[in-house]
Each structure stands twice: as structure tokens, then as C-alpha cells.
Design an enzyme around this catalytic site. Structure first.
Site, mmCIF file in Angstrom:
data_model
loop_
_atom_site.group_PDB
_atom_site.id
_atom_site.type_symbol
_atom_site.label_atom_id
_atom_site.label_comp_id
_atom_site.label_asym_id
_atom_site.label_seq_id
_atom_site.Cartn_x
_atom_site.Cartn_y
_atom_site.Cartn_z
ATOM 1 N N CYS A 196 12.886 -0.956 8.896
ATOM 2 C CA CYS A 196 11.955 -0.218 9.751
ATOM 3 C C CYS A 196 11.365 -1.131 10.821
ATOM 4 O O CYS A 196 11.035 -0.675 11.922
ATOM 5 C CB CYS A 196 10.853 0.425 8.915
ATOM 6 S SG CYS A 196 9.920 -0.726 7.879
ATOM 7 N N HIS A 468 5.206 -0.200 5.612
ATOM 8 C CA HIS A 468 6.241 0.525 6.352
ATOM 9 C C HIS A 468 5.814 0.627 7.813
ATOM 10 O O HIS A 468 4.638 0.879 8.118
ATOM 11 C CB HIS A 468 6.432 1.916 5.754
ATOM 12 C CG HIS A 468 7.454 2.745 6.475
ATOM 13 N ND1 HIS A 468 8.783 2.384 6.554
ATOM 14 C CD2 HIS A 468 7.336 3.922 7.158
ATOM 15 C CE1 HIS A 468 9.445 3.298 7.244
ATOM 16 N NE2 HIS A 468 8.578 4.238 7.621
#
Length: 557
Positions: A196, A468
């Protein structure tokens, strides 16, 4: 008769009218048919807009502000902060009391202009009107005034005038033969295993207008490149994929593999820091880009992100100032003050920049004055931005690693407010030095020298070891949220309310420089000339050998 719309609603009226032909004024179109009338209206419009642009720029200078007198209404003689000028005569009047409308009706004149926004009002329609040509004239007139009154922050010379691109015959023929493909520029990226961090940086590159124009303009063609493991080729492939008709999520496997090959520090499937990958990617693109040099590089990375930081150290004993200029590709900002605690009341981008440029006392033996020739216990260091880049990248230092006083790394979750438009004037060397001399607020030059618009924001959710990355990005005037392969429509408000880790701003009006051939092209042309001269010498030597052989054969006979 219905009430006239307010000037504040003019932009809304223009925006709605621009979506169709409903907002186009037949009276204005008729007035522009006659050549003499058209020339008179356009000349008056340009004169009024240029006057307002010059006036607003001069008003930002403290030395000139006192000398500028505000125009007055031709009816009530009240000073006008927002004059409306008749496009037929020299009358200027106020909007709030309706004197400009009364003048248009009484004199039989059809149009007036709001000098601040350039909006044209039609007396017969009793409404603000929209015309594409006037919109373009307004923008070009304001930019022309800014160019004449703007100097580069380092070189004391004017800006290069902006010229609209007009395709040559060859370019027109190429465009006629081109196939137009539908593209949105909004495509998710597959998570290839804790990647990510890579996806959000690639999305910031995709929505960067300068990088987009460079790679979509075929400035680096991966089919013609001779480099191996070339990150520029990967960028070229990435833009081809994103701006294709395919809307399914794209997996940047080749980009990831190339990154692993050339940068061992970010290889492997462990989570990486997005900012560290950002710097790594910039260095990789720079290293494989045409025109890449170690000094005065004009590659796309340095043309887009490179600015200059100036460090001024002042000896408080003798007043001597030692200045050092360093290159920068981004700015990392502290979320904590000198005490080590998070600054809750001033956690804004502007507050972080004020702390970044705030003078700080140096410790004992940290500075030796070249004038005093002694180690000065009293010295002050101040950072400022000497040269603003076209694209500004900010990182907020949210992650604290292990130290002697901390047993484990920590994340600062404090919210940081950041604006959609940013004026960088207070943090530049030019303005900070002028404030020190004059002691007054204000800054030299027009706002265009300093104004930036937000186009991408990267967020980090969770903690350091299990977090994240997601991001917001602007596509034209619409905002979207990117979560790996998921792309969802969003709003500017949602973006501004997010906990930003990195912010990206692009300059509203770019500074153009005179066209110069890149150094790599000059070198190549010089090499070609040398190669041609060498070939001629070899050919002359070969012909001389042939002539000598023939003469020897004739002599033997």
C-alpha cells in the site's frame, strides 16, 4: 422587475452557464458582431482588468499601499473596494446601492464589468453572463500583468511570457491520425503484499500534473529506451495503463520488481514507509531520466520537485551572517515542539511551517564565526525557502523510532489542519528578508509567485507495525479516495478532515523560462559533429591511400 444577482453569485452563475448554452447572452453576442464595437468593448475590458490586477499587486507592497487611493462611485462618491466599470464610458459605480445598474439604464449602456472577478453584467438580461472568450481574455490579461511584475526568486529578471501552444503542420497531421481513447485517470492499484505504501505514492505521481504531462507527452518512450531496470520506463508503462480504456485495477508488478532490483533497502514483502519510498522513487526516476546530471539537473524530477533551502546563521556578538543554500525535494515538518510534546493548539500546516522557519539559538560550540574567528556561544540559525518548486511535497513526522528514552516506536496521531490553497510567501527568503528590513507586513510581487493548490493527500491508518496507507487525489475538480484497488468518489471536506501524513501542492501559475536546449542534446549534437568530422578525416585518408596506390601502379607501368 426581478432583483439583480449579487456579485458573489456570479461565479456560481458562470459555472452553471458553462455547462450549457443557456447562460450565453444574445445581447453580448450581437454587440460583438460589429468590428468597431467589439474592439471598443474588448479594449475597455482588458484595460479595466489590467488596472485592477496592477492595483491589487501594488497594494500588497507596504511602501506602495499608502500611495494608492481607492476609486469612488460616480454617483455617491463613496470609496469602492470592489468597483464596477461601464464597458461603454468611463463611469465606475457601486453595486450595493445599485448605482452602476442605474447608470446602465439611464445612459442606455448595455454592459459593465466587476473589476475583481472579470464577470460581465448585462443590463438587458439583468444578470451576469458567461462567454468563453471573455473568460480566456480575463485570464490571459491577469497573467500578462503578473509576468511583467514578477521576478524569479533567485535570478532578478522577469518571467518568460506565457504563449498558447499552437500545433505545427507536422503536429496537426499527427493529431489527425491519432485515435482518441476514452480515459478517466482513475484506476485502482492492486496490493501485491503489503505494498500500500507503493500504491499511494504512485497515485500521487499519477495525479501530479507535471509528471502526467511529461509521460503522456511521450517525453520518455519505453520502446526506445536503452536502459535496463529503468524506472522512467516503468513510469511510462504506468501512465499508459492508468490512462487506457481499461478500468479494472492494475497490478504494478513490473514497477515493484524494478524497485527491488535497484534499491535493496525497500525490497521484500515487509511494510515500508511511504515517504522513504517517495524519496527512493524520485532518485530512481532521476537516475534513469534523460538530462540527468549531478549539478544543475534539468530532469523531470528536479524540474518538478526541486527547490532551495537557505540557512542563515547570525553571530549575535558581531552581527555577521553566514548563509548556506541547499537543494530540497520535499519538506519534513515536526509535529512536536522543543519540549518534545505535541503542539495541539498550532497543529496546522501554517503552524508547522512557522516552527520550521522560526529562528533558533545554537548551542555552545555549534558555530564558529568567520569574522570573530572565535567559537560564538551566541548564534541564531534561521531556515527559509530561497526557491519555491513547481510542486511542494510536505511530510508530517508522525513516526518516532526507538531512542534512549523510549523502549518502542510510537506514532503521533494528532490531527493536522491543512488548506486547499496555500500561500508560501511568509516562509520565503525574499519575504523574510524584506520584513527584517522594513519591519512591515506584505510581500513583493503578485500572489501568483507564492500560491499553491492541493491535489493529493496520503494518510496512514493504524499503528506503525500494522498500519495501512490510503490517499485522496483530485481529478480536475472532483476528489476521490484510493484504497489500493478500491476507488470511491469523495469530497474536499473529507480530504481536509483526514489525518494527513503527506500533502502535495502544485503552483497555481507556473514560472516559464526561456527555451534552452537540454545539456544532453547539446552534448549529443557536439558528439555528432565530432563523429562526422572524424568520418571525413577517415574518408580523406582512405582516398589518399587509393590515390597513392594508383600512382604507384602507373609509375610501375
Amino acid at each position: 422587475m426581478s432583483a439583480s444577482p449579487s456579485p458573489e453569485s456570479a461565479h456560481q452563475t458562470l459555472s452553471e452557464a458553462s455547462m450549457s448554452d443557456i447562460g450565453r447572452c444574445s445581447h453580448f453576442a450581437s454587440a460583438l458582431i460589429d468590428g468597431a464595437a467589439k474592439a471598443s468593448i474588448l479594449d475597455k475590458y482588458k484595460t479595466v482588468v489590467a488596472w485592477q490586477a496592477r492595483r491589487s499587486q501594488e497594494a500588497s507592497s507596504p511602501a506602495k499601499r499608502r500611495k494608492i487611493s481607492a476609486p469612488t462611485c460616480g454617483t455617491c462618491e463613496v470609496s469602492l473596494s470592489r468597483p464596477f466599470a461601464c464597458l461603454r464610458c468611463s463611469y465606475a459605480g457601486c453595486w450595493s446601492e445599485g448605482h452602476i445598474s442605474d447608470h446602465l439604464k439611464g445612459a442606455g449602456h448595455a454592459f459593465c464589468v466587476d473589476t475583481r472577478s472579470g464577470s460581465v453584467f448585462c443590463a438587458e438580461c439583468n444578470d451576469f453572463i458567461y462567454d468563453t472568450s471573455m473568460d480566456n481574455i480575463y485570464l490571459s490579461t491577469v497573467v500578462a500583468v503578473e509576468e511583467r511584475q514578477t521576478n524569479f526568486q533567485v535570478a532578478k529578471r522577469g518571467r518568460e511570457p506565457y504563449q498558447i501552444w499552437t500545433p505545427s503542420d507536422e503536429e496537426s497531421a499527427a493529431l489527425n491520425d491519432a485515435t482518441v481513447l476514452p480515459c478517466q485517470g482513475r484506476r485502482g492499484l492492486l496490493n501485491l503484499g503489503q505494498t500500500c505504501f507503493l500504491n499511494v505514492i504512485l497515485q500521487s505521481f499519477i495525479h501530479n500534473p507535471l509528471l502526467r504531462n511529461y509521460f503522456l507527452g511521450d517525453r520518455h518512450n519505453n520502446k526506445l529506451c536503452k536502459h535496463t531496470d529503468c524506472t522512467c520506463c516503468e513510469m511510462d508503462n504506468l501512465f499508459q495503463e492508468i490512462y487506457s480504456a481499461n478500468t479494472t485495477p492494475f497490478g504494478p508488478t513490473s514497477f515493484l520488481a524494478t524497485t527491488w532490483k535497484v534499491s535493496a533497502e525497500v525490497s521484500g514483502y515487509s511494510q515500508q514507509d511511504a515517504h522513504e519510498f517517495f524519496i527512493t522513487a524520485l532518485n530512481q526516476i532521476h537516475g534513469t531520466c534523460r538530462g540527468s546530471t549531478n549539478i544543475s539537473c534539468n530532469c523531470i524530477i528536479h524540474s518538478t520537485f526541486a527547490g532551495q533551502l537557505q540557512s542563515d546563521v547570525t553571530c549575535e556578538r558581531c552581527g555577521n551572517v553566514t548563509s548556506t543554500v541547499d537543494p530540497m525535494l520535499d519538506i519534513s515538518l515536526e509535529l512536536k515542539g522543543k519540549t518534545g510534546e505535541a503542539v495541539s493548539g498550532d497543529n496546522t500546516l501554517a503552524g508547522c511551517l512557522r516552527r520550521f522557519t522560526k529562528p533558533e539559538k545554537l548551542g555552545a560550540k555549534e558555530y564558529s564565526c568567520s569574522k570573530c574567528t572565535k567559537v560564538s556561544p551566541e548564534a541564531v540559525k534561521r531556515l527559509s525557502i530561497r526557491k519555491l518548486p513547481p510542486v511542494l511535497s510536505f511530510q508530517f513526522k508522525r513516526f518516532e523510532h526507538k531512542t534512549a528514552g523510549k523502549s518502542s516506536p510510537q506514532k503521533i496521531d494528532a490531527a493536522v489542519r491543512f488548506p486547499v490553497t496555500l500561500n508560501m510567501a511568509p516562509y520565503t527568503t525574499l519575504v523574510m528578508n524584506s520584513k527584517a528590513k522594513d519591519g512591515e507586513k506584505g510581500y513583493p510581487g503578485p500572489d501568483a509567485m507564492y500560491e499553491y493548490d492541493l491535489f493529493a493527500v496520503i494518510n496512514h491508518e493504524g499503528q506503525m507495525d500494522n498500519g495501512h496507507y490510503t490517499n485522496f487525489a483530485r481529478f480536475q475538480d472532483e476528489w476521490y479516495r484510493f484504497d489500493d484497488d478500491k476507488v470511491t468518489p469523495s469530497t474536499l471536506g473529507a480530504c481536509l478532515d483526514s489525518h494527513a501524513y503527506m500533502c502535495f501542492y502544485v503552483k497555481r501559475h507556473l514560472d516559464y523560462k526561456p527555451y534552452m536546449k537540454p545539456s544532453y542534446r547539446l552534448t549529443r549534437e557536439s558528439d555528432i559533429v565530432k563523429e562526422q568530422a572524424l568520418e571525413k578525416e577517415k574518408e580523406a585518408a582512405r582516398m589518399k591511400e587509393v590515390d597513392d596506390a594508383l600512382m604507384a601502379m602507373v609509375g610501375a607501368d
